[in-house]
Design an enzyme around this catalytic site. Structure first.
Site, PDB file in Angstrom:
ATOM      1  N   GLU A 128      13.015  -4.912  48.551  1.00 32.31           N
ATOM      2  CA  GLU A 128      13.090  -3.558  49.117  1.00 32.31           C
ATOM      3  C   GLU A 128      14.062  -2.674  48.336  1.00 32.31           C
ATOM      4  O   GLU A 128      13.820  -1.481  48.151  1.00 32.31           O
ATOM      5  CB  GLU A 128      13.538  -3.601  50.592  1.00 32.31           C
ATOM      6  CG  GLU A 128      12.464  -4.070  51.565  1.00 32.31           C
ATOM      7  CD  GLU A 128      12.418  -5.590  51.703  1.00 32.31           C
ATOM      8  OE1 GLU A 128      13.013  -6.301  50.854  1.00 32.31           O
ATOM      9  OE2 GLU A 128      11.777  -6.082  52.645  1.00 32.31           O
ATOM     10  N   ILE A 155      12.904  -5.038  18.839  1.00 32.06           N
ATOM     11  CA  ILE A 155      13.480  -6.314  19.287  1.00 32.06           C
ATOM     12  C   ILE A 155      12.436  -7.245  19.897  1.00 32.06           C
ATOM     13  O   ILE A 155      12.701  -8.408  20.160  1.00 32.06           O
ATOM     14  CB  ILE A 155      14.673  -6.043  20.233  1.00 32.06           C
ATOM     15  CG1 ILE A 155      15.711  -5.175  19.523  1.00 32.06           C
ATOM     16  CG2 ILE A 155      15.345  -7.318  20.713  1.00 32.06           C
ATOM     17  CD1 ILE A 155      16.208  -5.734  18.199  1.00 32.06           C
ATOM     18  N   GLU A 196       4.935  -8.868  23.171  1.00 24.98           N
ATOM     19  CA  GLU A 196       5.279  -9.718  24.322  1.00 24.98           C
ATOM     20  C   GLU A 196       4.548  -9.355  25.625  1.00 24.98           C
ATOM     21  O   GLU A 196       5.092  -9.562  26.719  1.00 24.98           O
ATOM     22  CB  GLU A 196       6.803  -9.737  24.550  1.00 24.98           C
ATOM     23  CG  GLU A 196       7.590 -10.242  23.350  1.00 24.98           C
ATOM     24  CD  GLU A 196       9.109 -10.295  23.554  1.00 24.98           C
ATOM     25  OE1 GLU A 196       9.569 -10.370  24.692  1.00 24.98           O
ATOM     26  OE2 GLU A 196       9.819 -10.254  22.538  1.00 24.98           O
ATOM     27  N   TRP A 216      19.653 -18.786  31.823  1.00 32.15           N
ATOM     28  CA  TRP A 216      18.928 -17.954  32.777  1.00 32.15           C
ATOM     29  C   TRP A 216      18.009 -18.781  33.678  1.00 32.15           C
ATOM     30  O   TRP A 216      17.106 -18.257  34.326  1.00 32.15           O
ATOM     31  CB  TRP A 216      18.160 -16.841  32.058  1.00 32.15           C
ATOM     32  CG  TRP A 216      19.113 -15.857  31.422  1.00 32.15           C
ATOM     33  CD1 TRP A 216      20.474 -15.862  31.507  1.00 32.15           C
ATOM     34  CD2 TRP A 216      18.783 -14.722  30.613  1.00 32.15           C
ATOM     35  NE1 TRP A 216      21.007 -14.809  30.802  1.00 32.15           N
ATOM     36  CE2 TRP A 216      20.004 -14.094  30.243  1.00 32.15           C
ATOM     37  CE3 TRP A 216      17.576 -14.169  30.161  1.00 32.15           C
ATOM     38  CZ2 TRP A 216      20.048 -12.946  29.455  1.00 32.15           C
ATOM     39  CZ3 TRP A 216      17.626 -13.024  29.371  1.00 32.15           C
ATOM     40  CH2 TRP A 216      18.847 -12.421  29.020  1.00 32.15           C
ATOM     41  N   GLU A 227      27.532 -14.933  27.044  1.00 28.19           N
ATOM     42  CA  GLU A 227      27.683 -14.963  28.504  1.00 28.19           C
ATOM     43  C   GLU A 227      27.910 -16.381  29.034  1.00 28.19           C
ATOM     44  O   GLU A 227      28.669 -16.587  29.971  1.00 28.19           O
ATOM     45  CB  GLU A 227      26.422 -14.337  29.107  1.00 28.19           C
ATOM     46  CG  GLU A 227      25.953 -14.867  30.417  1.00 28.19           C
ATOM     47  CD  GLU A 227      24.454 -14.587  30.583  1.00 28.19           C
ATOM     48  OE1 GLU A 227      23.973 -13.566  30.076  1.00 28.19           O
ATOM     49  OE2 GLU A 227      23.782 -15.414  31.211  1.00 28.19           O
ATOM     50  N   HIS A 241      18.886 -12.263  18.071  1.00 26.84           N
ATOM     51  CA  HIS A 241      19.242 -11.037  18.784  1.00 26.84           C
ATOM     52  C   HIS A 241      20.174 -11.351  19.940  1.00 26.84           C
ATOM     53  O   HIS A 241      19.967 -12.307  20.675  1.00 26.84           O
ATOM     54  CB  HIS A 241      17.967 -10.358  19.304  1.00 26.84           C
ATOM     55  CG  HIS A 241      18.242  -9.304  20.332  1.00 26.84           C
ATOM     56  ND1 HIS A 241      18.854  -8.119  20.029  1.00 26.84           N
ATOM     57  CD2 HIS A 241      18.029  -9.286  21.665  1.00 26.84           C
ATOM     58  CE1 HIS A 241      18.986  -7.402  21.139  1.00 26.84           C
ATOM     59  NE2 HIS A 241      18.493  -8.091  22.150  1.00 26.84           N
ATOM     60  N   CYS A 270      22.804  -9.265  23.043  1.00 26.84           N
ATOM     61  CA  CYS A 270      23.073  -7.940  23.601  1.00 26.84           C
ATOM     62  C   CYS A 270      23.965  -7.984  24.835  1.00 26.84           C
ATOM     63  O   CYS A 270      24.118  -9.017  25.466  1.00 26.84           O
ATOM     64  CB  CYS A 270      21.762  -7.260  23.946  1.00 26.84           C
ATOM     65  SG  CYS A 270      20.667  -8.271  24.949  1.00 26.84           S
ATOM     66  N   HIS A 317      18.211   1.161  27.708  1.00 28.96           N
ATOM     67  CA  HIS A 317      18.271   1.125  29.168  1.00 28.96           C
ATOM     68  C   HIS A 317      18.212   2.516  29.768  1.00 28.96           C
ATOM     69  O   HIS A 317      18.193   2.677  30.972  1.00 28.96           O
ATOM     70  CB  HIS A 317      19.524   0.401  29.645  1.00 28.96           C
ATOM     71  CG  HIS A 317      19.413  -1.068  29.440  1.00 28.96           C
ATOM     72  ND1 HIS A 317      20.032  -1.709  28.407  1.00 28.96           N
ATOM     73  CD2 HIS A 317      18.709  -2.010  30.104  1.00 28.96           C
ATOM     74  CE1 HIS A 317      19.721  -2.997  28.461  1.00 28.96           C
ATOM     75  NE2 HIS A 317      18.915  -3.199  29.477  1.00 28.96           N
TER      76      HIS A 317
HETATM   77  N1  GLN Z   1      12.668 -10.161  22.641  1.00 30.79           N
HETATM   78  C1  GLN Z   1      13.151  -9.772  23.921  1.00 30.79           C
HETATM   79  C2  GLN Z   1      12.516  -8.451  24.310  1.00 30.79           C
HETATM   80  O1  GLN Z   1      12.309  -7.659  23.470  1.00 30.79           O
HETATM   81  C3  GLN Z   1      14.661  -9.644  23.961  1.00 30.79           C
HETATM   82  C4  GLN Z   1      15.191  -9.239  25.316  1.00 30.79           C
HETATM   83  C5  GLN Z   1      16.661  -9.424  25.533  1.00 30.79           C
HETATM   84  O2  GLN Z   1      17.446  -9.524  24.632  1.00 30.79           O
HETATM   85  N2  GLN Z   1      17.089  -9.445  26.743  1.00 30.79           N
HETATM   86  O3  GLN Z   1      12.246  -8.171  25.446  1.00 30.79           O
HETATM   87 ZN    ZN Z   2      18.554  -7.715  24.174  1.00 28.66          ZN
END
Ligand code: GLN
Ligand code: ZN
Length: 725
Positions: free
Chosen positions: A16, A400, A453, A530, A574, A610, A612, A663
């Site tokens: 929700e 990415i 993807e 994750w 992380e 990659h 982030c 984002h």
């Molecule tokens: N390859 C992933 C994407 O483009 C990388 C996502 C991420 O770093 N959280 O969605």
């Molecule tokens: Zn990322």
């Protein structure tokens, strides 16, 4: 014995929270409706709480993030309307997003910039969202120490004074409102506190003496180094985690004498395996001998868990071993009520044989003995070979991995999952999407393409579905940031790759173009972090099992002619322990697992990785030990702060600093991106520099993606003009 709880997932059973907040963003929900909806969510949380436990805080709801709320409360930012509030989350001046401790929850980083603002209590829009009323019984808030420790650009010399200000503002506010008690979530207290921190803390938190309200401070995610120090502060109670404390808190508590309230965190807020109630009760019994006021609670906020097992779609056999947020509350109630029959019924032993594979165990043992995960040639030699083979221009451009997951993509995936369309139709649809994405990228002129993807619901879940030993859930959603959710899979057995994972889609994309298509894989540390890992096997061994699976996929990619492969490891930092003294051990196996996963890559295969949304400053030395060729790393919200750290370690490989903050729905300006690049070029040779967004584009829409990528291409032309020979 009494019980207490906090941190229930605001997301709610049918998501929700997501629906109503996103509805507001799309102008389908009014400000008033949103506020009402948020109150409804909180009321419902309280209803669930009161079914199982005696006490809990108020004002736990937020429209986006508690750290942002604290920033607004202390006057760091102004937000009089929800529109202004969300500007700070996803507008042009959105705050930096970073992972909260060692979790996959991201908070908005308070930025003290260079000029110190004058802080003062400023409830504005929060007053309504949180329904901050007179005489609130137990106000929930982020602890002042944690708030400041996680802020940026607050000069060391101002830390103590600011901490004092912040505590005073909080005390003043609670006094005016007649608040009876304050719940402070203060996990930064489990970090490595130095003497300076402690003396600042003592000065600031001693001020709690002035308040009538009872102050309860909650620590979690790890053990507290100096329990006596915290208990000496004029507080009413302290929350202590005895699940993720490596036994340290527990040992101290057994010897502790205190007249303060101890909120004993006895059920896991981070993982999903059922609590052994009998064992726990025994421990509680031992501790309660010398602590008079003992209250049991969850060991961490419950929002790292899905709401409830109900409707999770998990087989009954496995469900009987699991516990999500609501079941954690049930466990607390079992401990209070001590109903032997129910307790006996609750915990069921895992049938290990069902989940274990001798062949996998053997592979891991052999690996441990060999210990050599190096690629065949070192970077310098590889770079030469790759340069010749790939023939990329100066400032190569790429993305990415993911492209917009449109309504249609999600609708078809759902139809397929529910058996409404067959595999062939679904695959054909995905191929169509891949073809469109390739065409768009070629038209824009990007140098290294991706397949987009579209087949992946999520970068971890997709792999979990294909690998053996991991299960996925139907509605086990957890918030990762804002309204963005993911369903963490559950690793319940030995992990094995028994079929190709992503080969079809990537090779299909490559067949459509003469430009290189980058194969896209999620790395072992991220899949592990994750997911909810099993607890009978060391995490390091799970990481190796995952690494072997990825290594096999890379082999297949190469056989099919894929020349560039990206291994995503956004969780690499992380997953690092909160305590620095445990870093060596963690990074040792994390680096080995990553390098093992790419050890099948031939010298001519260009490996990208990659990462982030983490603070990378203090881990660049470890990043350097990962044997990739190109690193793409987020830097747009932090405006390239990371650069100086790479200068320090003399990073000599290729790097793509994310120049576009994905984002936010805002199309990035060429000049903004240019300033990030120019700053970076002072440190990184132009030959090593890639241009790319700072993360995957799946949450964006094509109308934002195309103009943004075109701007990146214009930036590239401009840079070539400026720096080309
Ligand atoms: N390859 C992933 C994407 O483009 C990388 C996502 C991420 O770093 N959280 O969605
Ligand atoms: Zn990322």
């Amino acid at each position: 014995m009494r019980s207490y709880t906090y941190g229930f997932p605001r997301l709610s059973k049918q998501r929700e929270f997501k629906k109503i907040v996103e509805g507001f963003w799309q102008s389908k929900v009014s400000e008033e409706e949103l506020i009402k909806g948020l109150h409804r969510i909180e009321d419902n949380m309280r209803l669930i709480y009161s079914k199982y436990v005696e006490d809990f805080p108020s004002c736990e709801i937020t429209a986006y993030d508690h750290m942002l709320d604290a920033s607004i409360f202390y006057g760091l930012y102004k937000a009089h309307t929800l529109g202004e509030y969300f500007e700070l989350c996803r507008g042009k001046k959105a705050l930096e997003l970073t992972k909260w401790f060692n979790t996959n929850y991201h908070y908005l980083v308070p930025d003290f910039c260079s000029s110190m603002p004058k802080l003062s209590s400023n409830v504005s829009i929060l007053e309504e969202v949180k329904s901050l009323k007179e005489n609130t019984k137990n106000l929930f808030f982020v602890g002042p120490f944690t708030f400041l420790k996680l802020s940026k650009n607050l000069p060391e010399r101002y830390f103590e004074g600011t901490l004092i200000d912040v505590v005073e503002i909080l005390i003043e506010f609670t006094k005016n409102k007649g608040i009876k008690s304050i719940h402070l979530d203060d996990p930064a207290l489990v970090g490595d506190l130095n003497e300076k921190d402690k003396s600042s803390l003592k000065k600031a938190y001693s001020l709690f003496e002035k308040t009538q309200a009872k102050v309860n401070i909650f620590t979690y995610y790890d053990y507290v180094d100096d329990l006596d120090f915290l208990l000496d502060l004029p507080i009413n109670g302290l929350g202590v985690d005895i699940v993720h404390d490596k036994g340290v808190n527990l040992e101290k508590l057994k010897r502790l004498k205190t007249d303060k309230t101890i909120f004993l965190g006895v059920v896991d807020g981070r993982n999903v395996w059922r609590t052994d109630i009998k064992k726990r009760l025994k421990v509680i019994g031992e501790i309660s001998e010398n602590i008079d006021d003992l209250i049991i609670t969850n060991a961490a906020p419950l929002y790292h868990l899905p709401v409830s097992l109900d409707g999770s779609g998990i087989s009954k056999e496995l469900r009987n071993k699991l516990s999500f947020a609501q079941e954690r509350l049930y466990e607390l109630s079992l401990m209070v009520l001590k109903d032997q029959k129910k307790i006996n019924n609750w915990i069921k032993d895992i049938d290990h044989d069902k989940y274990n594979k001798a062949s996998i165990k053997e592979k891991i043992e052999n690996l441990k003995n060999s210990n050599n995960f190096d690629r065949k040639k070192d970077y310098k030699e590889r770079a030469k070979i790759q340069k010749e083979l790939l023939n990329l221009p100066l400032f190569p451009t790429t993305t990415i991995g993911s492209f917009p997951q449109t309504e249609e993509v999600r609708r078809l995936r759902l139809l397929y999952k529910n058996g409404k369309i067959d595999k062939y139709s679904y695959k054909t649809f995905i191929k169509g999407e891949i073809a469109k994405a390739i065409k768009i990228q070629e038209e824009i002129g990007l140098d290294v393409l991706v397949h987009g993807e579209f087949e992946r619901s999520d970068m971890v879940e997709f792999f979990a579905e294909k690998l053996e030993g991991i299960i996925t859930t139907k509605n086990g959603w957890v918030i990762s940031y804002g309204t963005r959710c993911y369903r963490p899979p559950i690793i319940c057995g030995d992990v094995e790759r028994t079929q190709p994972l992503t080969l079809d889609e990537v090779t299909f994309a490559q067949s459509l173009t003469s430009k290189p298509v980058k194969g896209m894989l999620t790395g072992p540390i991220t899949i592990l972090s994750w997911s909810y890992p099993r607890q009978d096997v060391e995490e390091k061994d799970i990481a190796y099992q995952l690494a072997i699976a990825i290594r096999e996929e890379i082999k297949d990619y190469q056989d099919k002619g894929i020349k560039i492969i990206q291994i995503d490891e956004p969780a690499f930092k992380e997953r690092a322990p909160i305590k620095k003294e445990e870093w060596e051990e963690y990074f040792d196996w994390a680096i080995k697992a990553f390098n093992l996963s790419i050890s099948s890559a031939e010298p001519q295969t260009q490996i990208h990785t990659h990462m982030c949304y983490s603070e990378f400053g203090d881990i660049v030395d470890y990043i350097k030990q990962l044997d990739f060729d190109v690193l793409s790393i987020e830097a747009s919200r932090s405006k390239g702060d990371i650069i100086k750290d790479f200068e320090r370690v003399k990073f000599d490989r290729q790097i793509g600093l994310g120049v576009w903050d994905i984002h936010s729905p805002v199309v990035p300006e060429i000049s903004d991106m240019e300033s990030i690049v120019k700053r970076a070029l002072r440190v990184i040779p132009k030959e090593n520099f890639w241009l790319n967004p700072d993360c995957g584009l799946k949450t964006r829409i094509w109308e934002e993606v195309i103009p943004s990528l075109k701007n990146i291409m214009k930036l590239k032309d401009k840079l070539i003009n400026l720096y080309g020979d």
